[in-house]
Design an enzyme around this catalytic site. Structure first.
Site, PDB file in Angstrom:
ATOM      1  N   GLY A   1       1.024  -1.166   0.041  1.00  0.00           N
ATOM      2  CA  GLY A   1      -0.048  -0.252   0.008  1.00  0.00           C
ATOM      3  C   GLY A   1       1.033   1.369  -0.104  1.00  0.00           C
ATOM      4  O   GLY A   1       1.325   1.762   1.142  1.00  0.00           O
TER       5      GLY A   1
ATOM      6  N   HIS B   1      -8.213  -1.693   3.384  1.00  0.00           N
ATOM      7  CA  HIS B   1      -8.568  -2.089   4.752  1.00  0.00           C
ATOM      8  C   HIS B   1     -10.124  -2.576   4.906  1.00  0.00           C
ATOM      9  O   HIS B   1     -10.500  -2.604   6.140  1.00  0.00           O
ATOM     10  CB  HIS B   1      -8.695  -0.602   5.546  1.00  0.00           C
ATOM     11  CG  HIS B   1      -7.257   0.002   5.808  1.00  0.00           C
ATOM     12  ND1 HIS B   1      -6.276  -0.698   5.568  1.00  0.00           N
ATOM     13  CD2 HIS B   1      -6.851   1.202   6.121  1.00  0.00           C
ATOM     14  CE1 HIS B   1      -4.888  -0.026   5.692  1.00  0.00           C
ATOM     15  NE2 HIS B   1      -5.407   1.186   6.114  1.00  0.00           N
TER      16      HIS B   1
HETATM   17  N1  SAH Z   1       0.959   4.014   2.617  1.00  0.00           N
HETATM   18  C1  SAH Z   1       0.187   5.197   2.019  1.00  0.00           C
HETATM   19  C2  SAH Z   1      -1.415   4.936   1.885  1.00  0.00           C
HETATM   20  C3  SAH Z   1      -1.920   3.648   1.297  1.00  0.00           C
HETATM   21  S1  SAH Z   1      -3.605   3.821   0.909  1.00  0.00           S
HETATM   22  C4  SAH Z   1       0.680   6.468   2.393  1.00  0.00           C
HETATM   23  O1  SAH Z   1       1.425   6.650   2.981  1.00  0.00           O
HETATM   24  O2  SAH Z   1       0.075   7.372   1.941  1.00  0.00           O
HETATM   25  C5  SAH Z   1      -3.756   1.895   0.388  1.00  0.00           C
HETATM   26  C6  SAH Z   1      -3.161   1.435  -0.704  1.00  0.00           C
HETATM   27  O3  SAH Z   1      -3.209   0.194  -0.789  1.00  0.00           O
HETATM   28  C7  SAH Z   1      -3.711   2.046  -2.084  1.00  0.00           C
HETATM   29  O4  SAH Z   1      -2.993   2.843  -2.885  1.00  0.00           O
HETATM   30  C8  SAH Z   1      -4.385   0.896  -2.661  1.00  0.00           C
HETATM   31  O5  SAH Z   1      -4.404   0.880  -4.135  1.00  0.00           O
HETATM   32  C9  SAH Z   1      -3.368  -0.191  -2.239  1.00  0.00           C
HETATM   33  N2  SAH Z   1      -4.224  -1.464  -2.358  1.00  0.00           N
HETATM   34  C10 SAH Z   1      -5.242  -2.050  -1.494  1.00  0.00           C
HETATM   35  N3  SAH Z   1      -5.530  -3.232  -1.867  1.00  0.00           N
HETATM   36  C11 SAH Z   1      -4.641  -3.773  -2.424  1.00  0.00           C
HETATM   37  C12 SAH Z   1      -4.292  -5.027  -3.359  1.00  0.00           C
HETATM   38  N4  SAH Z   1      -5.255  -6.077  -2.858  1.00  0.00           N
HETATM   39  N5  SAH Z   1      -3.274  -5.023  -3.902  1.00  0.00           N
HETATM   40  C13 SAH Z   1      -2.207  -4.121  -4.079  1.00  0.00           C
HETATM   41  N6  SAH Z   1      -2.688  -2.979  -3.733  1.00  0.00           N
HETATM   42  C14 SAH Z   1      -3.605  -2.864  -2.828  1.00  0.00           C
HETATM   43 MG    MG Z   2      -2.709   3.926   6.272  1.00  0.00          MG
END
Ligand code: SAH
Ligand code: MG
Length: 219
Positions: free
Chosen positions: A42, A140
């Site tokens: 993520g 999430h």
């Molecule tokens: N760590 C980041 C926020 C992450 S938001 C920050 O610091 O701002 C969550 C991310 O998880 C999103 O970009 C989404 O595309 C990714 N995500 C959610 N489910 C996923 C999956 N099954 N496989 C890959 N990426 C996923």
């Molecule tokens: Mg987060």
């Protein structure tokens, strides 16, 4: 943390308060007593990637940044965490990859932050290198969080670190999936809590036996 990289991280778009980002950075630096790369699930627009990439640079490691860049369920139109300008109009779906690349480029971290673009469970199923540090901040919902726990925590080397974002014990503070599907199962599997900063929890995989069968040895 290097002041230039700290400024870059704080300026980057994303969902990581500065105190949690600094704690994340510190935990990753401390994890370098254990061999292996760092990995985050993520990345979104690369904010946490800069905190972790700065740590990787300091200690001579790399960060693999896993994201399909199409957004989580909670990032889609109509959901609380949607940002409309992140939709690629030509495709009609979210695309955070250009923003991620720009963030990593501007921070000067392209040699240590390595994007892995695709579904997290698929990458996890083919991953074999034991990790010194794992940060889970992907989907999430219950199922994505459960899959990230199942797929990734066994990849942490003995003595390695697991960091989890958006852990809320009280449902009034936020969604329960990271707490119920990742944090509690990790404790049950023998991980020990090292620190807590905001919604960030840092755990360590105890050396030797990994606890229950849900977190076996590195594959
Ligand atoms: N760590 C980041 C926020 C992450 S938001 C920050 O610091 O701002 C969550 C991310 O998880 C999103 O970009 C989404 O595309 C990714 N995500 C959610 N489910 C996923 C999956 N099954 N496989 C890959 N990426 C996923
Ligand atoms: Mg987060």
């Amino acid at each position: 943390m290097d002041p230039t990289l700290r400024a870059a991280a704080e300026a980057a778009r994303g969902f990581m308060p500065a105190d949690e980002g600094l704690a994340l950075h510190e935990a990753a630096v401390a994890a370098a007593t254990i061999d292996g790369p760092f990995l985050e699930v993520g990345s979104y627009c690369g904010k946490s990637s800069v905190y972790l990439g700065a740590a990787a640079r300091e200690v001579g490691r790399v960060l693999f940044a896993v994201d399909h860049h199409r957004g989580s369920e909670e990032n889609q139109p109509g959901w609380e965490w949607h940002e409309p300008d992140l939709v690629d109009p030509a495709v009609g779906r979210m695309d955070t990859l250009p923003h991620f690349r720009r963030t990593v480029h501007d921070a000067g971290l392209e040699d240590v932050v390595i994007a892995v673009v695709g579904p997290s469970p698929t990458v996890a199923a083919h991953w074999t290198t034991p990790l010194a540090f794992l940060f889970i901040d992907g989907g999430h919902g219950i199922e994505p969080a459960r899959a990230d726990f199942e797929g990734w925590t066994p990849q942490i080397a003995p003595g390695g670190t697991l960091a989890i974002h958006d852990v809320f014990r009280d449902p009034a503070d936020g969604g329960q999936a990271p707490y119920e599907q990742i944090y509690l199962p990790a404790l049950a599997a023998g991980f020990e809590e090292v620190s807590a900063t905001g919604s960030l929890r840092v755990l360590r995989r105890t050396n030797g036996v990994g606890g229950s069968s849900r977190a076996g040895g590195p594959r």
